[in-house]
Motif scaffolding. Structure first.
Motif, PDB file in Angstrom:
ATOM      1  N   UNK A 121      43.450  -6.694  30.272  1.00  0.00           N
ATOM      2  CA  UNK A 121      42.191  -6.307  30.515  1.00  0.00           C
ATOM      3  C   UNK A 121      41.124  -6.543  29.737  1.00  0.00           C
ATOM      4  N   UNK A 122      41.300  -7.286  28.613  1.00  0.00           N
ATOM      5  CA  UNK A 122      40.301  -7.644  27.792  1.00  0.00           C
ATOM      6  C   UNK A 122      39.626  -9.266  27.877  1.00  0.00           C
ATOM      7  N   UNK A 123      40.213  -9.655  29.227  1.00  0.00           N
ATOM      8  CA  UNK A 123      40.012 -11.460  29.237  1.00  0.00           C
ATOM      9  C   UNK A 123      38.577 -11.661  29.487  1.00  0.00           C
ATOM     10  N   UNK A 124      37.731 -10.615  29.988  1.00  0.00           N
ATOM     11  CA  UNK A 124      36.343 -10.803  29.971  1.00  0.00           C
ATOM     12  C   UNK A 124      35.345 -10.097  29.267  1.00  0.00           C
ATOM     13  N   UNK A 125      35.971  -9.587  28.200  1.00  0.00           N
ATOM     14  CA  UNK A 125      35.455  -8.912  27.028  1.00  0.00           C
ATOM     15  C   UNK A 125      35.146  -9.794  25.710  1.00  0.00           C
ATOM     16  N   UNK A 126      34.017  -9.323  25.254  1.00  0.00           N
ATOM     17  CA  UNK A 126      33.648 -10.024  24.024  1.00  0.00           C
ATOM     18  C   UNK A 126      34.419  -9.242  22.790  1.00  0.00           C
ATOM     19  N   UNK A 127      34.804  -9.909  21.630  1.00  0.00           N
ATOM     20  CA  UNK A 127      35.654  -9.334  20.510  1.00  0.00           C
ATOM     21  C   UNK A 127      34.861  -9.045  19.412  1.00  0.00           C
ATOM     22  N   UNK A 128      34.700  -8.265  18.534  1.00  0.00           N
ATOM     23  CA  UNK A 128      34.206  -7.863  17.311  1.00  0.00           C
ATOM     24  C   UNK A 128      34.840  -8.855  16.374  1.00  0.00           C
ATOM     25  N   UNK A 129      34.129  -9.207  15.336  1.00  0.00           N
ATOM     26  CA  UNK A 129      34.345 -10.379  14.470  1.00  0.00           C
ATOM     27  C   UNK A 129      35.825 -10.062  13.589  1.00  0.00           C
ATOM     28  N   UNK A 130      36.107  -8.642  13.750  1.00  0.00           N
ATOM     29  CA  UNK A 130      37.283  -8.413  12.918  1.00  0.00           C
ATOM     30  C   UNK A 130      38.513  -8.582  13.545  1.00  0.00           C
ATOM     31  N   UNK A 131      38.570  -8.976  14.782  1.00  0.00           N
ATOM     32  CA  UNK A 131      39.817  -8.987  16.025  1.00  0.00           C
ATOM     33  C   UNK A 131      40.195 -10.211  16.201  1.00  0.00           C
ATOM     34  N   UNK A 132      41.370 -10.616  15.726  1.00  0.00           N
ATOM     35  CA  UNK A 132      41.921 -11.717  16.194  1.00  0.00           C
ATOM     36  C   UNK A 132      42.261 -11.862  17.662  1.00  0.00           C
ATOM     37  N   UNK A 133      41.893 -13.028  18.430  1.00  0.00           N
ATOM     38  CA  UNK A 133      41.989 -13.153  19.677  1.00  0.00           C
ATOM     39  C   UNK A 133      43.429 -13.273  20.218  1.00  0.00           C
ATOM     40  N   UNK A 134      44.198 -14.088  19.231  1.00  0.00           N
ATOM     41  CA  UNK A 134      45.432 -14.401  19.609  1.00  0.00           C
ATOM     42  C   UNK A 134      46.402 -13.048  19.587  1.00  0.00           C
ATOM     43  N   UNK A 135      45.982 -12.424  18.533  1.00  0.00           N
ATOM     44  CA  UNK A 135      46.994 -11.070  18.473  1.00  0.00           C
ATOM     45  C   UNK A 135      46.628 -10.138  19.479  1.00  0.00           C
ATOM     46  N   UNK A 136      45.334  -9.921  19.727  1.00  0.00           N
ATOM     47  CA  UNK A 136      44.934  -9.040  21.064  1.00  0.00           C
ATOM     48  C   UNK A 136      45.481  -9.653  22.201  1.00  0.00           C
ATOM     49  N   UNK A 142      27.342  -3.110  26.330  1.00  0.00           N
ATOM     50  CA  UNK A 142      25.954  -3.214  26.581  1.00  0.00           C
ATOM     51  C   UNK A 142      25.830  -4.320  27.410  1.00  0.00           C
ATOM     52  N   UNK A 143      24.608  -4.481  28.025  1.00  0.00           N
ATOM     53  CA  UNK A 143      24.229  -5.518  29.080  1.00  0.00           C
ATOM     54  C   UNK A 143      25.357  -5.867  29.754  1.00  0.00           C
ATOM     55  N   UNK A 144      25.867  -4.963  30.455  1.00  0.00           N
ATOM     56  CA  UNK A 144      26.841  -5.185  31.391  1.00  0.00           C
ATOM     57  C   UNK A 144      28.209  -5.577  30.978  1.00  0.00           C
ATOM     58  N   UNK A 145      28.515  -5.751  29.871  1.00  0.00           N
ATOM     59  CA  UNK A 145      29.676  -6.294  29.497  1.00  0.00           C
ATOM     60  C   UNK A 145      30.583  -5.300  28.212  1.00  0.00           C
ATOM     61  N   UNK A 146      31.701  -5.319  28.420  1.00  0.00           N
ATOM     62  CA  UNK A 146      32.388  -4.569  27.418  1.00  0.00           C
ATOM     63  C   UNK A 146      32.557  -5.538  26.036  1.00  0.00           C
ATOM     64  N   UNK A 147      32.900  -4.694  25.075  1.00  0.00           N
ATOM     65  CA  UNK A 147      33.225  -5.388  23.952  1.00  0.00           C
ATOM     66  C   UNK A 147      34.482  -4.710  23.303  1.00  0.00           C
ATOM     67  N   UNK A 148      35.530  -5.325  22.580  1.00  0.00           N
ATOM     68  CA  UNK A 148      36.458  -4.635  21.799  1.00  0.00           C
ATOM     69  C   UNK A 148      36.103  -4.407  20.698  1.00  0.00           C
ATOM     70  N   UNK A 149      35.722  -3.322  20.060  1.00  0.00           N
ATOM     71  CA  UNK A 149      35.249  -3.190  18.715  1.00  0.00           C
ATOM     72  C   UNK A 149      36.383  -2.743  17.561  1.00  0.00           C
ATOM     73  N   UNK A 150      37.493  -2.384  18.073  1.00  0.00           N
ATOM     74  CA  UNK A 150      38.580  -2.215  16.963  1.00  0.00           C
ATOM     75  C   UNK A 150      39.638  -1.880  17.748  1.00  0.00           C
ATOM     76  N   UNK A 151      40.992  -2.136  17.275  1.00  0.00           N
ATOM     77  CA  UNK A 151      42.237  -1.765  17.828  1.00  0.00           C
ATOM     78  C   UNK A 151      43.273  -1.739  16.829  1.00  0.00           C
ATOM     79  N   UNK A 152      44.431  -0.926  17.062  1.00  0.00           N
ATOM     80  CA  UNK A 152      45.578  -1.075  16.284  1.00  0.00           C
ATOM     81  C   UNK A 152      46.732  -0.777  17.127  1.00  0.00           C
TER      82      UNK A 152
END
Length: 353
Positions: free
Chosen positions: A319-334, A29-39
């Motif tokens: 590939x996620x360096x310019x993405x925002x992350x949902x609150x449930x994602x730990x930045x360091x783990x990703x 949204x708004x020209x930016x990707x967001x990581x919603x969930x991953x495993x």
């Protein structure tokens, strides 16, 4: 359902490798990707052998765990088959044919292009543009894969209550995700020749991109599993214990100098060797940049070692360096998992094309 089919939202990117199932959900949204969930969920040993599923039940069990852990609600998915199981050809056809006419014509002539009986393959095509100097003809990319390779993946997804909307090819998924990496390169990767080296568990895949498009692919048998097996042998651990220790540490002091460092040297040699094969083709004698992907790219210090031995600027794929992350994602783990999520990312991006 095609190997190169058009996109529909939202999709989970599901990458089934030889040692893990990787799941990724993105939003935009708004020209930016967001990581919603991953495993990332490990697979039992030998449930996938050289990128072919040997045990559908084991794969779907791991997939169910990944879905549960990610807490995603999305049920449509994109999955990929490996490049070595796909035959691609570019053919020329009349520009005024409709899709259905092209399909009939391709099916009639398929035995010229594909060495398997038609009933044993999944076939797809995509018009990639007009033939230079002749507007009446178009170039058509034809992709064919043994049906069993596609069916096993679809079955594993269906057993996990997912709906396989797209079956892509790993190299194209990687090319798709590379667009996000290119933004971090000089001149955004334009006019640049970039080697993306994906060191997986059992296979190392070199994809060379020029101007953000793949011009060369080569697979070699080498990967992180060799390090896992050496840890098992050296310290008397099971495969699962060794995999865990490799990721989380806690091995004896001699692990780094006697086990890890020799593996890093071997990996650097493998990268050099892969590039030598590419240079031997004669079109290029250098690359501007090396990007390391795959699970083994997370080994500390590996990019410096490869940069020294190849004398080429080297970076780790994120590939996620310019993405925002949902609150449930730990930045360091990703960030640690990011190099291994390139294909899953390329598949998840199919939602937005």
């Amino acid at each position: 359902m095609g190997l190169l089919s058009k996109k529909r939202p939202p999709l989970l990117g599901i990458d089934i490798s030889s040692t893990a199932v990787k799941l990724l959900e993105l939003s935009h949204s708004g020209g930016k990707f967001k990581v919603e969930s991953y495993a990332v969920e490990p697979l039992p040993q030998n449930s996938v052998v050289e990128k072919n599923i040997a045990d559908v039940e084991a794969v779907s069990d791991s997939l169910k765990k990944a879905i549960k852990r990610s807490r995603t609600r999305v049920r449509n998915a994109a999955v990929a088959v490996s490049g070595s199981s796909v035959i691609t050809k570019v053919i020329t056809m009349s520009a005024d044919m409709s899709d259905s006419e092209m399909e009939s014509q391709i099916e009639l002539e398929a035995d010229q292009y594909i060495p398997y009986p038609l009933e044993e393959v999944n076939l797809d095509f995509e018009v990639i543009g007009h033939v230079e100097d002749n507007p009446e003809l178009v170039q058509v990319l034809l992709a064919a894969c043994r049906s069993e390779n596609v069916d096993m993946r679809v079955e594993a997804l269906e057993d996990s209550n997912l709906d396989a909307q797209i079956v892509d090819v790993e190299a194209y998924a990687l090319e798709n995700a590379f667009g996000l990496i290119a933004a971090q390169l000089p001149n955004e990767g334009r006019d640049q020749t970039v080697a993306v080296v994906d060191v997986g568990a059992t296979m190392t895949t070199l994809n060379v991109l020029h101007d953000q498009q793949i011009i060369y692919t080569r697979e070699q048998v080498f990967g992180g599993k060799q390090l896992t097996e050496e840890i098992m042998r050296r310290y008397g651990l099971s495969y699962e214990e060794a995999s865990m220790a490799k990721r989380q540490g806690g091995l004896p002091d001699n692990y780094i100098p006697e086990v890890l460092d020799p593996f890093k040297e071997a990996m650097a040699q493998q990268v050099s060797r892969s590039l030598q094969f590419f240079f031997a083709g004669g079109q290029h004698n250098y690359v501007d940049h090396i990007v390391l992907a795959g699970g083994s790219a997370s080994i500390p210090g590996i990019e410096e070692l490869i940069e020294q031995s190849s004398e080429t600027v080297t970076s780790i794929a994120n590939p996620f360096s310019n993405m925002s992350l949902s609150s449930r994602i730990k930045p360091q783990t990703l960030e640690n998992d990011a190099p291994a999520l390139m294909i899953a990312c390329g598949l998840a991006l199919r939602s937005f094309d």
